[in-house]
Structure formats: structure tokens, C-alpha cells
Design a protein around this motif. Structure first.
Motif, PDB file in Angstrom:
ATOM      1  N   GLY A  88       0.811  -1.214   0.000  1.00 18.19           N
ATOM      2  CA  GLY A  88       0.000   0.000   0.000  1.00 18.19           C
ATOM      3  C   GLY A  88       0.839   1.257   0.000  1.00 18.19           C
ATOM      4  N   GLY A  89       0.237   2.358   0.406  1.00 15.37           N
ATOM      5  CA  GLY A  89       0.938   3.639   0.433  1.00 15.37           C
ATOM      6  C   GLY A  89       1.105   4.237  -0.956  1.00 15.37           C
ATOM      7  N   TYR A  90       2.006   5.206  -1.042  1.00 12.25           N
ATOM      8  CA  TYR A  90       2.202   5.953  -2.286  1.00 12.25           C
ATOM      9  C   TYR A  90       3.656   5.917  -2.754  1.00 12.25           C
ATOM     10  N   TYR A  91       3.823   5.888  -4.076  1.00 16.49           N
ATOM     11  CA  TYR A  91       5.124   6.215  -4.657  1.00 16.49           C
ATOM     12  C   TYR A  91       5.241   7.735  -4.560  1.00 16.49           C
ATOM     13  N   ASP A  92       6.388   8.221  -4.140  1.00 18.76           N
ATOM     14  CA  ASP A  92       6.496   9.656  -3.841  1.00 18.76           C
ATOM     15  C   ASP A  92       6.442  10.524  -5.080  1.00 18.76           C
ATOM     16  N   MET A 353       8.105  24.027  -7.334  1.00 18.72           N
ATOM     17  CA  MET A 353       6.669  24.206  -7.163  1.00 18.72           C
ATOM     18  C   MET A 353       6.176  23.711  -5.806  1.00 18.72           C
ATOM     19  N   GLN A 354       6.955  22.828  -5.135  1.00 20.61           N
ATOM     20  CA  GLN A 354       6.537  22.387  -3.800  1.00 20.61           C
ATOM     21  C   GLN A 354       6.503  23.572  -2.829  1.00 20.61           C
ATOM     22  N   TYR A 355       7.413  24.534  -3.003  1.00 18.90           N
ATOM     23  CA  TYR A 355       7.444  25.686  -2.096  1.00 18.90           C
ATOM     24  C   TYR A 355       6.334  26.678  -2.446  1.00 18.90           C
ATOM     25  N   VAL A 463       4.035  19.474 -11.572  1.00 25.32           N
ATOM     26  CA  VAL A 463       5.451  19.192 -11.849  1.00 25.32           C
ATOM     27  C   VAL A 463       6.339  20.217 -11.146  1.00 25.32           C
ATOM     28  N   GLY A 464       7.649  19.967 -11.205  1.00 24.13           N
ATOM     29  CA  GLY A 464       8.616  20.833 -10.519  1.00 24.13           C
ATOM     30  C   GLY A 464       8.522  22.289 -10.923  1.00 24.13           C
ATOM     31  N   GLY A 465       8.161  22.537 -12.193  1.00 27.10           N
ATOM     32  CA  GLY A 465       7.882  23.903 -12.623  1.00 27.10           C
ATOM     33  C   GLY A 465       9.031  24.588 -13.345  1.00 27.10           C
ATOM     34  N   PRO A 466       8.822  25.848 -13.694  1.00 33.33           N
ATOM     35  CA  PRO A 466       9.794  26.583 -14.502  1.00 33.33           C
ATOM     36  C   PRO A 466      11.047  26.955 -13.711  1.00 33.33           C
ATOM     37  N   ASP A 467      12.073  27.417 -14.445  1.00 33.07           N
ATOM     38  CA  ASP A 467      13.287  27.878 -13.774  1.00 33.07           C
ATOM     39  C   ASP A 467      13.120  29.330 -13.332  1.00 33.07           C
ATOM     40  N   GLN A 468      14.219  29.917 -12.841  1.00 34.56           N
ATOM     41  CA  GLN A 468      14.102  31.280 -12.280  1.00 34.56           C
ATOM     42  C   GLN A 468      13.832  32.346 -13.330  1.00 34.56           C
ATOM     43  N   HIS A 469      13.903  31.957 -14.614  1.00 35.96           N
ATOM     44  CA  HIS A 469      13.588  32.895 -15.700  1.00 35.96           C
ATOM     45  C   HIS A 469      12.265  32.534 -16.384  1.00 35.96           C
ATOM     46  N   ASP A 470      11.432  31.746 -15.697  1.00 33.69           N
ATOM     47  CA  ASP A 470      10.108  31.337 -16.214  1.00 33.69           C
ATOM     48  C   ASP A 470      10.190  30.415 -17.428  1.00 33.69           C
ATOM     49  N   ARG A 471      11.329  29.735 -17.591  1.00 35.07           N
ATOM     50  CA  ARG A 471      11.475  28.824 -18.737  1.00 35.07           C
ATOM     51  C   ARG A 471      11.153  27.396 -18.307  1.00 35.07           C
ATOM     52  N   TYR A 479      14.319  15.904 -14.545  1.00 35.97           N
ATOM     53  CA  TYR A 479      13.496  15.591 -13.374  1.00 35.97           C
ATOM     54  C   TYR A 479      13.310  16.797 -12.451  1.00 35.97           C
ATOM     55  N   GLU A 480      14.262  17.728 -12.436  1.00 41.46           N
ATOM     56  CA  GLU A 480      14.135  18.891 -11.552  1.00 41.46           C
ATOM     57  C   GLU A 480      12.894  19.713 -11.885  1.00 41.46           C
ATOM     58  N   GLN A 481      12.565  19.804 -13.174  1.00 43.55           N
ATOM     59  CA  GLN A 481      11.432  20.625 -13.592  1.00 43.55           C
ATOM     60  C   GLN A 481      10.204  19.811 -13.988  1.00 43.55           C
ATOM     61  N   SER A 482      10.424  18.557 -14.399  1.00 42.26           N
ATOM     62  CA  SER A 482       9.333  17.788 -15.003  1.00 42.26           C
ATOM     63  C   SER A 482       8.785  16.651 -14.148  1.00 42.26           C
ATOM     64  N   GLU A 483       9.340  16.455 -12.956  1.00 48.17           N
ATOM     65  CA  GLU A 483       8.848  15.344 -12.126  1.00 48.17           C
ATOM     66  C   GLU A 483       7.759  15.829 -11.180  1.00 48.17           C
ATOM     67  N   PRO A 484       6.650  15.083 -11.086  1.00 44.13           N
ATOM     68  CA  PRO A 484       5.620  15.413 -10.097  1.00 44.13           C
ATOM     69  C   PRO A 484       5.952  14.763  -8.757  1.00 44.13           C
ATOM     70  N   SER A 485       5.286  15.180  -7.691  1.00 46.44           N
ATOM     71  CA  SER A 485       5.445  14.498  -6.402  1.00 46.44           C
ATOM     72  C   SER A 485       4.208  14.722  -5.546  1.00 46.44           C
ATOM     73  N   THR A 486       3.985  13.792  -4.635  1.00 47.81           N
ATOM     74  CA  THR A 486       2.793  13.868  -3.772  1.00 47.81           C
ATOM     75  C   THR A 486       2.827  15.113  -2.882  1.00 47.81           C
ATOM     76  N   TYR A 487       4.019  15.503  -2.431  1.00 48.18           N
ATOM     77  CA  TYR A 487       4.108  16.630  -1.496  1.00 48.18           C
ATOM     78  C   TYR A 487       3.980  17.982  -2.205  1.00 48.18           C
ATOM     79  N   MET A 488       4.008  17.989  -3.531  1.00 49.26           N
ATOM     80  CA  MET A 488       3.681  19.235  -4.251  1.00 49.26           C
ATOM     81  C   MET A 488       2.168  19.403  -4.309  1.00 49.26           C
ATOM     82  N   ASN A 489       1.449  18.303  -4.475  1.00 45.02           N
ATOM     83  CA  ASN A 489      -0.013  18.373  -4.601  1.00 45.02           C
ATOM     84  C   ASN A 489      -0.725  18.599  -3.274  1.00 45.02           C
TER      85      ASN A 489
END
Length: 506
Positions: A88-92, A353-355, A463-471, A479-489
């Protein structure tokens, strides 16, 4: 002769006479003191999707009402290596490891979302509670033995050397635990917080389950406090660099005690906070809230006890919470937060994006407490109202949903333009239904490195979201920008419930 008017003419006249009361599209004007009449975004749709995402992250035996149908059962022998049931549980995130530290934080934040804003969620409340219960059922299994917590299932290094569906997993399902000899006050404190917070969610709807959760939270917290140390000391080769405890364990002890105080009303915890608060870092000036550092969350939570429940001994936490708020306000005397040119809060390049989601949740929650107490934040002579906090939070959520230079929604499946190549094994590989044959460990990398869009839409994933220049390059390998995670949602669920309600969408 009586004047005969068509229904249409009557409607026009009625609109004309009552323009101040009605919007003449047939909908009552929605008045809210903090927001304009019309929402640019469908927050209700985003809320539905933000919760649905968790079904795509499920591990274990999937239930008959599973809505993310491209997923299948996985990890059905998890724990067997240690003769314990850890199914059970979640993949992070986008891999196939179950990390207990971020899973517990996810559970705490989903629970806090429901505690503060569940009353506004209408039909989504049940889905949110099911998302929480999927996690707490697992956390109860992970804490079944006293003074022991099973904190990870899977060998992260070996898992990351493969690109395979969770349904095909053949990498070692190594079980990692903390105990008296290998303490982990951080992951234990967070697990106690998760169980205590969730006990409040189920207090009315399932009192028996709620009592089980709170009893376990008490036991787990005692273990966390008695056997002190960061879990990454003894388990470094397993948990680092993935979920190393960089901020230490003091924040989790304060956070765990704060949640137990809220869940039990036992004066023992209030006294613990009063005696230990300073040594556990209550007044430290850190303004990052996420799976690793809980200080800010603890300050906001404890400020409620002072502001709303009028607990005088927690007076200082209002000041500590205000310091965090002041650090975020652009142009305020103590502002230290960085924003992208497009206006997004920017903390770091990896999963930023988690922050954004956690800060937006804290802003809306603190605004709620301040409003209840009829008070404001003072930043070096600048008065910051609850309305201002809500405006800042809404701007962050709106950026995430598409109000940004790229016009890109960073929630998968929301809006016309969203990431199509997320760093997520199950989403990127053909489903079992489409491709019943096993996809071997290394053969999946051909798809991971291809430019083709993911065949399975992981609806609601942030997802992780854009960089500091909105790219944002929308590349699977990034993975830094394109990976999703449970703690972001998880924190976004509460923020979206508030915004959907504010605009009359719920």
C-alpha cells in the motif's frame, strides 16, 4: 387591453431594474470581500484533479473504484523481506520507491488541507479523505511494532537504474527501518504529525479509526523524542541524496508536538512546546516550508492556538509566524523571498513548485486565523492584511494554473497547455492494458529518452515547474522541472478548495 410582454422582454426589464443585484447573464452577482466577481480559472476543476492525482501514485492492491484506470496492482509483496506487511501507500514521485518521510509529510498536509478547508470541498471531501486513508492505512502498518518504523521500501539507486512500470517492478524491495539503535526523530516526528492530523479528519466520520490513529501518534512521538537523531545518519546510503534530513530533527519534534496538542488537547504537549520550543528552533529565521523543514508550518499552526483558542503561552508564535509572512512580501522591510520575472516564488531549481504550493497554503491558512482574531501582520511599520495574504496566494496559484509568460499550466490535464513529457515511469510507458507484456528494466529508457508525449495522462500532477527565468523545456529527462510528487499536490488541495469556494464554484 393588457400589455403582453414576451418572457425575453420581461428578463431584459428585470435585468434593467435590478442591475445592482443581478448580473444579467442569469447568475446572481457573487460578492466576496477579497476577490473580484469572476474567476479566470476553474478552481473547482483543478481541485478535483489535484486529488485524483493521488490515485495515480497508489501502490498496492487497487480498489474497485480506482479512477486512474491505466494503473494496476503493484508492490504486492512489499515488506515480505522483513516479514511485515508493507503493501500500500504511495510512490512519492516518478519512481517506484516508497519513501516514508515525504509520504508522512504528504499525509499531514492533505489532512491539514481538509481540517482547514474540508468544509468547503463539497463532493471532493470524500475523495480527499480516501487519499488520506490510503496513506494512513500504510503508516499504521509501518508503525505496527513499538519503537520501530519502516521508513522505506525499495532500493532507490537500483530503482533509478531502471525505467519500468510499477506493475513490472523487479528491482529489490529492500525494507529500511529506524529503531532504538538507528534513530530517526525527523521521520518519526513527521509520522506522528501525520497520524495526529489525520485523526482529526476522521474524528466524526470514523471515531474508531480516529482513536487508533491518535493512539499510534502518541506512541510514535514518544519514540521520536526518546531516541533522538536524524535518520540520515544511520541510513545515509539508503536515504541520501534522495530524502536526506538536511534541516535536522528539531523541527519535526516541534511539529509533531504541535499536531498532538491539537489532536489530544492534552496539556502535556503544550508544556512540551513551552519548555522545548526555543531549543527546537521555534524562533529560527528560516522561511522554507516543505518535506524537510517544518518550522514555519509549526509556527503557523501554533499561532492559531494563540490567536483563535487564546492560549497565552503561545504568544511568541504569532511573532514567529509574522516574521515568515514579512519575508515573503515584495517590498516589505524584511522581505527576502525571490520571485521570477513572471511573479513566481522561487526557492530552488529542483522541484520549486513544492514551495509555491506549501507557501500558498500557509498564506491562506494564516489569513483565516488572522481574520478570526480580527488582527493583521506588522512588517516594520507596514501593515499586511489577511486580504493581502490571500491576494499573494491567489497570484501564485494562478501562475501555476497558467497565468505565466509561457501560458503553461503546471498541473497536468488542466487547461489547454500543460506538460506532456513528465518524468514519471508509469505515465511515460504504455499501460498494461495497451502493452500486456513486461517491459524490462533498461528497455524503458528508449522511451524515457524519446521526445514523444507520455501515453498516459497523470491528471492533476503538479510538476517541478519553470526555472528562475520562467522557462520550462518539457523534457522527461529533466526531473528537476518535469517530475511530479505527492508533497507538491498535498498543500494545493486546501488552497484550491478555498479559492473554488471564494468564487462561488463550490
Amino acid at each position: 387591453m393588457a400589455l403582453s410582454l414576451s418572457p425575453f422582454t420581461l428578463l431584459v426589464l428585470l435585468c434593467w431594474f435590478s442591475a445592482s443585484l443581478l448580473l444579467c447573464n442569469g447568475f446572481p452577482a457573487f460578492h466576496h470581500r477579497n476577490h473580484p466577481r469572476f474567476a479566470k480559472h476553474n478552481y473547482r476543476d483543478a481541485l478535483t484533479k489535484s486529488i485524483l492525482f493521488f490515485e495515480g501514485q497508489r501502490s498496492g492492491k487497487l480498489p474497485p473504484n480506482q479512477r486512474v484506470t491505466w494503473r494496476r496492482d503493484s508492490g504486492l509483496s512489499d515488506g515480505s523481506a522483513m516479514h511485515v506487511d508493507l503493501v500500500g501507500g504511495y510512490y512519492d514521485a516518478g519512481d517506484n520507491v516508497k519513501f516514508g518521510f515525504p509520504m508522512a509529510f504528504t499525509t499531514t498536509m492533505l489532512s491539514w488541507s481538509v481540517i482547514e478547508f474540508g468544509g468547503l470541498m463539497k463532493g471532493e471531501l470524500q475523495n480527499a479523505k480516501e487519499a488520506i486513508r490510503w496513506a494512513t492505512d500504510y503508516l499504521l502498518k509501518a508503525t505496527v511494532h513499538p519503537d520501530t518504523i519502516y521508513v522505506q521500501v525499495g532500493d532507490a539507486n537500483k530503482d533509478h537504474a531502471c525505467w519500468e512500470r510499477p506493475e513490472d517492478m523487479d528491482t529489490p524491495r529492500t525494507v529500511i527501518k529506524i529503531d532504538r539503535n538507528t534513530p530517526g526523530s525527523d521521520v518519526a516526528g513527521e509520522t506522528a504529525a501525520a497520524l495526529a492530523a489525520a485523526s482529526l479528519v476522521f474524528r466524526r466520520s470514523d471515531p474508531t479509526y480516529s482513536k487508533l490513529l491518535v493512539r499510534r501518534a502518541i506512541r510514535v512521538f514518544e519514540f521520536a523524542d526518546k531516541y533522538r537523531g536524524p535518520y540520515s545518519n544511520g541510513l545515509k546510503k539508503f536515504v541520501c541524496p534522495f530524502y536526506c534530513s538536511y534541516s535536522g530533527y528539531q523541527d519535526e519534534l516541534l511539529w509533531g508536538a504541535a499536531w498532538l496538542q491539537k489532536a489530544t488537547k492534552n496539556p502535556t504537549y503544550l508544556n512540551y512546546i513551552r519548555v522545548n520550543g526555543q531549543t527546537l528552533g521555534a524562533a529560527e529565521f528560516d522561511n522554507t516550508f516543505g518535506w524537510d523543514n517544518k518550522h514555519v508550518g509549526a509556527r503557523i499552526l501554533l499561532s492559531k492556538a494563540f490567536l483563535v483558542q487564546k492560549v497565552p503561552s503561545l504568544h511568541d508564535y504569532k511573532g514567529h509566524a509574522d516574521n515568515f509572512i514579512c519575508s515573503l512580501i515584495p517590498g516589505a522591510p524584511f522581505s527576502s523571498a525571490q520571485y521570477t520575472p513572471g511573479g513566481l516564488l522561487f526557492k530552488m531549481s529542483d522541484s520549486n513548485m513544492q514551495y509555491v504550493t506549501s507557501t500558498s497554503f500557509l498564506l491562506l491558512t494564516y489569513a483565516k486565523y488572522l481574520t478570526s482574531a480580527h488582527t493583521v501582520v506588522n512588517c516594520g511599520g507596514t501593515t499586511i492584511t489577511p486580504k493581502r495574504l490571500r491576494t499573494i496566494a491567489k497570484k501564485q496559484v494562478d501562475y501555476l494554473l497558467g497565468d505565466n509568460p509561457l501560458k503553461m499550466s503546471y498541473m497536468v490535464g488542466y487547461g489547454p497547455r500543460y506538460p506532456r513529457r513528465i518524468h514519471h515511469r508509469g505515465s511515460s510507458l504504455p499501460s498494461v492494458a495497451a502493452h500486456p507484456a513486461k517491459i524490462q528494466c533498461s528497455s524503458g529508457f528508449r522511451i524515457m529518452n524519446s521526445p514523444s508525449p507520455n501515453p498516459n495522462i497523470l491528471v492533476g500532477a503538479i510538476v517541478g515547474g519553470p526555472d528562475q527565468h520562467d522557462r520550462f523545456p518539457d523534457q522527461r529527462s529533466d526531473y528537476e522541472q518535469s517530475e511530479p510528487s505527492t508533497y507538491m499536490n498535498a498543500p494545493l488541495v486546501g488552497a484550491l478548495a478555498y479559492l473554488a469556494h471564494s468564487f462561488g464554484q463550490l
